[in-house]
Design an enzyme around this catalytic site. Sequence first.
Site, PDB file in Angstrom:
ATOM      1  N   ASP A  13     -67.417  85.034 105.192  1.00  0.00           N
ATOM      2  CA  ASP A  13     -67.301  84.608 106.597  1.00  0.00           C
ATOM      3  C   ASP A  13     -68.478  85.091 107.454  1.00  0.00           C
ATOM      4  O   ASP A  13     -68.309  85.345 108.643  1.00  0.00           O
ATOM      5  CB  ASP A  13     -65.981  85.099 107.213  1.00  0.00           C
ATOM      6  CG  ASP A  13     -64.799  84.735 106.362  1.00  0.00           C
ATOM      7  OD1 ASP A  13     -64.733  83.589 105.917  1.00  0.00           O
ATOM      8  OD2 ASP A  13     -63.941  85.610 106.125  1.00  0.00           O
ATOM      9  N   GLU A  14     -69.649  85.206 106.855  1.00  0.00           N
ATOM     10  CA  GLU A  14     -70.806  85.698 107.610  1.00  0.00           C
ATOM     11  C   GLU A  14     -71.474  84.585 108.407  1.00  0.00           C
ATOM     12  O   GLU A  14     -72.443  84.834 109.127  1.00  0.00           O
ATOM     13  CB  GLU A  14     -71.851  86.308 106.649  1.00  0.00           C
ATOM     14  CG  GLU A  14     -71.386  87.544 105.904  1.00  0.00           C
ATOM     15  CD  GLU A  14     -70.804  87.194 104.539  1.00  0.00           C
ATOM     16  OE1 GLU A  14     -70.644  85.981 104.270  1.00  0.00           O
ATOM     17  OE2 GLU A  14     -70.490  88.114 103.771  1.00  0.00           O
ATOM     18  N   ARG A 144     -60.260  82.158  77.384  1.00  0.00           N
ATOM     19  CA  ARG A 144     -60.597  81.032  76.498  1.00  0.00           C
ATOM     20  C   ARG A 144     -59.455  80.046  76.281  1.00  0.00           C
ATOM     21  O   ARG A 144     -59.334  79.441  75.224  1.00  0.00           O
ATOM     22  CB  ARG A 144     -61.123  81.561  75.153  1.00  0.00           C
ATOM     23  CG  ARG A 144     -62.406  82.320  75.329  1.00  0.00           C
ATOM     24  CD  ARG A 144     -62.734  83.162  74.157  1.00  0.00           C
ATOM     25  NE  ARG A 144     -61.795  84.260  74.018  1.00  0.00           N
ATOM     26  CZ  ARG A 144     -61.982  85.278  73.188  1.00  0.00           C
ATOM     27  NH1 ARG A 144     -63.054  85.334  72.445  1.00  0.00           N
ATOM     28  NH2 ARG A 144     -61.102  86.245  73.119  1.00  0.00           N
ATOM     29  N   GLN A 224     -67.932  83.334  99.566  1.00  0.00           N
ATOM     30  CA  GLN A 224     -67.469  84.715  99.761  1.00  0.00           C
ATOM     31  C   GLN A 224     -68.664  85.654 100.017  1.00  0.00           C
ATOM     32  O   GLN A 224     -69.658  85.195 100.558  1.00  0.00           O
ATOM     33  CB  GLN A 224     -66.607  85.200  98.579  1.00  0.00           C
ATOM     34  CG  GLN A 224     -65.274  84.462  98.450  1.00  0.00           C
ATOM     35  CD  GLN A 224     -65.347  83.213  97.588  1.00  0.00           C
ATOM     36  OE1 GLN A 224     -65.956  83.197  96.543  1.00  0.00           O
ATOM     37  NE2 GLN A 224     -64.705  82.148  98.034  1.00  0.00           N
ATOM     38  N   THR A 239     -62.608  88.898  94.994  1.00  0.00           N
ATOM     39  CA  THR A 239     -62.285  87.609  94.421  1.00  0.00           C
ATOM     40  C   THR A 239     -62.591  87.696  92.916  1.00  0.00           C
ATOM     41  O   THR A 239     -62.995  88.763  92.428  1.00  0.00           O
ATOM     42  CB  THR A 239     -63.032  86.461  95.140  1.00  0.00           C
ATOM     43  OG1 THR A 239     -62.478  85.222  94.705  1.00  0.00           O
ATOM     44  CG2 THR A 239     -64.541  86.487  94.881  1.00  0.00           C
ATOM     45  N   SER A 413     -79.525  84.040 113.952  1.00  0.00           N
ATOM     46  CA  SER A 413     -78.750  82.937 114.495  1.00  0.00           C
ATOM     47  C   SER A 413     -78.049  83.406 115.768  1.00  0.00           C
ATOM     48  O   SER A 413     -77.403  84.450 115.776  1.00  0.00           O
ATOM     49  CB  SER A 413     -77.746  82.490 113.435  1.00  0.00           C
ATOM     50  OG  SER A 413     -76.648  81.877 114.022  1.00  0.00           O
ATOM     51  N   THR A 414     -78.175  82.640 116.839  1.00  0.00           N
ATOM     52  CA  THR A 414     -77.683  83.130 118.128  1.00  0.00           C
ATOM     53  C   THR A 414     -76.584  82.265 118.744  1.00  0.00           C
ATOM     54  O   THR A 414     -76.201  82.487 119.886  1.00  0.00           O
ATOM     55  CB  THR A 414     -78.862  83.247 119.141  1.00  0.00           C
ATOM     56  OG1 THR A 414     -79.509  81.976 119.198  1.00  0.00           O
ATOM     57  CG2 THR A 414     -79.844  84.310 118.721  1.00  0.00           C
TER      58      THR A 414
HETATM   59  P1  IMP Z   1     -58.993  84.807  96.195  1.00  0.00           P
HETATM   60  O1  IMP Z   1     -60.436  84.485  96.121  1.00  0.00           O
HETATM   61  O2  IMP Z   1     -58.151  83.735  96.812  1.00  0.00           O
HETATM   62  O3  IMP Z   1     -58.433  85.309  94.893  1.00  0.00           O
HETATM   63  O4  IMP Z   1     -58.824  86.063  97.217  1.00  0.00           O
HETATM   64  C1  IMP Z   1     -59.334  87.361  96.900  1.00  0.00           C
HETATM   65  C2  IMP Z   1     -59.922  88.032  98.136  1.00  0.00           C
HETATM   66  O5  IMP Z   1     -61.081  87.325  98.544  1.00  0.00           O
HETATM   67  C3  IMP Z   1     -58.992  88.060  99.351  1.00  0.00           C
HETATM   68  O6  IMP Z   1     -59.229  89.251 100.086  1.00  0.00           O
HETATM   69  C4  IMP Z   1     -59.454  86.862 100.168  1.00  0.00           C
HETATM   70  O7  IMP Z   1     -59.157  86.996 101.536  1.00  0.00           O
HETATM   71  C5  IMP Z   1     -60.956  86.936  99.914  1.00  0.00           C
HETATM   72  N1  IMP Z   1     -61.633  85.641 100.078  1.00  0.00           N
HETATM   73  C6  IMP Z   1     -61.625  84.599  99.220  1.00  0.00           C
HETATM   74  N2  IMP Z   1     -62.395  83.597  99.704  1.00  0.00           N
HETATM   75  C7  IMP Z   1     -62.906  84.017 100.876  1.00  0.00           C
HETATM   76  C8  IMP Z   1     -63.812  83.444 101.823  1.00  0.00           C
HETATM   77  O8  IMP Z   1     -64.337  82.327 101.675  1.00  0.00           O
HETATM   78  N3  IMP Z   1     -64.106  84.218 102.902  1.00  0.00           N
HETATM   79  C9  IMP Z   1     -63.594  85.457 103.060  1.00  0.00           C
HETATM   80  N4  IMP Z   1     -62.768  86.037 102.213  1.00  0.00           N
HETATM   81  C10 IMP Z   1     -62.424  85.331 101.111  1.00  0.00           C
END
Ligand code: IMP
Length: 430
Positions: A13-14, A144, A224, A239, A413-414
């Site tokens: 989410d950056e 697998r 992510q 993740t 980015s602003t």
């Molecule tokens: P999963 O990827 O659904 O298994 O979630 C594992 C962790 O990754 C959790 O803390 C989610 O909130 C986080 N997560 C997965 N995808 C995103 C994303 O696109 N942005 C931020 N956090 C994410």
Amino acid sequence: MANVAVVGSQWGDEGKGKIVDWLSSRADVVVRFQGGHNAGHTLVINGVVYKLSLLPSGVVRPGKLSVIGNGVVVDPWALLKEIAAIQEKGVEITPDTLLVAENCALILPLHSAVDKAREEARGVNKIGTTGRGIGPAYEDKVARRAIRVCDLADEAVLEHKVEQLLFHHNALLRGLGAEELAKDEVLAQLREVAPKLLPYSAVVWKRLDEARRQGKRILFEGAQGAMLDVDHGTYPFVTSSNTVAGNAAAGSGMGPGAVGHVLGITKAYTTRVGSGPFPTELHDEIGDKIGQRGHEFGTVTGRKRRCGWFDAVMVRQAIKTGGITGIALTKLDVLDGFDELKVCTGYKLNGEVIQHLPAGQTAQAQVEPIYETFEGWSESTQGARSWAQLPAAAIKYVRRIEELIEAPVTLLSTSPERDDTILMRDPFED
Ligand code: IMP
């Protein structure tokens, strides 16, 4: 001329969407290499809002080739739904413009069911997943027994593979006293979706090799962030894929030399969704103010994001483990109007000062941030398009961050608008 990989350097989410969109206008091919439809990108182009989860961001731009690489786990139903939603907005998506690697592992309905059921059973120990079946699908891949895109075209193998898959899953369901899955039902689901997905199936590594030899610009789009990487992140609150740029090569079928410049998208503060350690988290009104000003709610799940100060120790670690060559600093404008700002420059752990985030779960939960305090700025940085338009205190903040993280700020980015970007260097020309 180099290719560019865009990855998150914090917990996702950056603001990758805007930067990827901006860069994709200058790329020929955009490739997703890991994750699945757990990601969420909102693009605003000429006033039209596009919500993307699995499709590479290049898909909304005519003339670009979009690629879903083998490192991605693909939910065919989610993908087809997303394609339909984007097509409804007048965007052309065809097997000529979108390729899905034939060796991608699939996410099946049983995976999201397992994901949600396990989270619920974990109670307070839950990971806080998106419930999209990402983890269970990757588990089946490394074990697998995954069904892959190419299996959909091979009826004999498909039946055998579904049997093997259910041999595993039904044993677990039995143990939990839950209803078992019927082979015929799973097969019917797959046979129904196969003719819709297969036209997009392609030998992606070959197409990318051709593109590379033709001198095309390739943009690798990460999902992510580094701290959610299954090896380098805050395990087990991560993740299930490698989110670092090293995986751009393996996850698309190219060699490591193809990746080129690695741009780490970095928020001027820190947020995270889901559970897990977060050393600089703010539980006070300052954290609430950052969250409100930054509209910090998840795109995929709508969850409120946890907010905190910029953690230079963590970002430096992400830069080293992820091979980030420069960062794009986003959402600086959210920090406008604060009297003072803090940046974490080290951690205290058991009376000692350390300069990295340790791997152990207990240690990660116990580290205390050591802060450097900065004077804030009252002027608005929103929409600034040149360095000269920034207040001196903001410049000082950015310069100190560069020093602490040991990497240059390539882009700043602003605002969410695409053109409100200060370009220090062109990553494609680096
Ligand atoms: P999963 O990827 O659904 O298994 O979630 C594992 C962790 O990754 C959790 O803390 C989610 O909130 C986080 N997560 C997965 N995808 C995103 C994303 O696109 N942005 C931020 N956090 C994410």
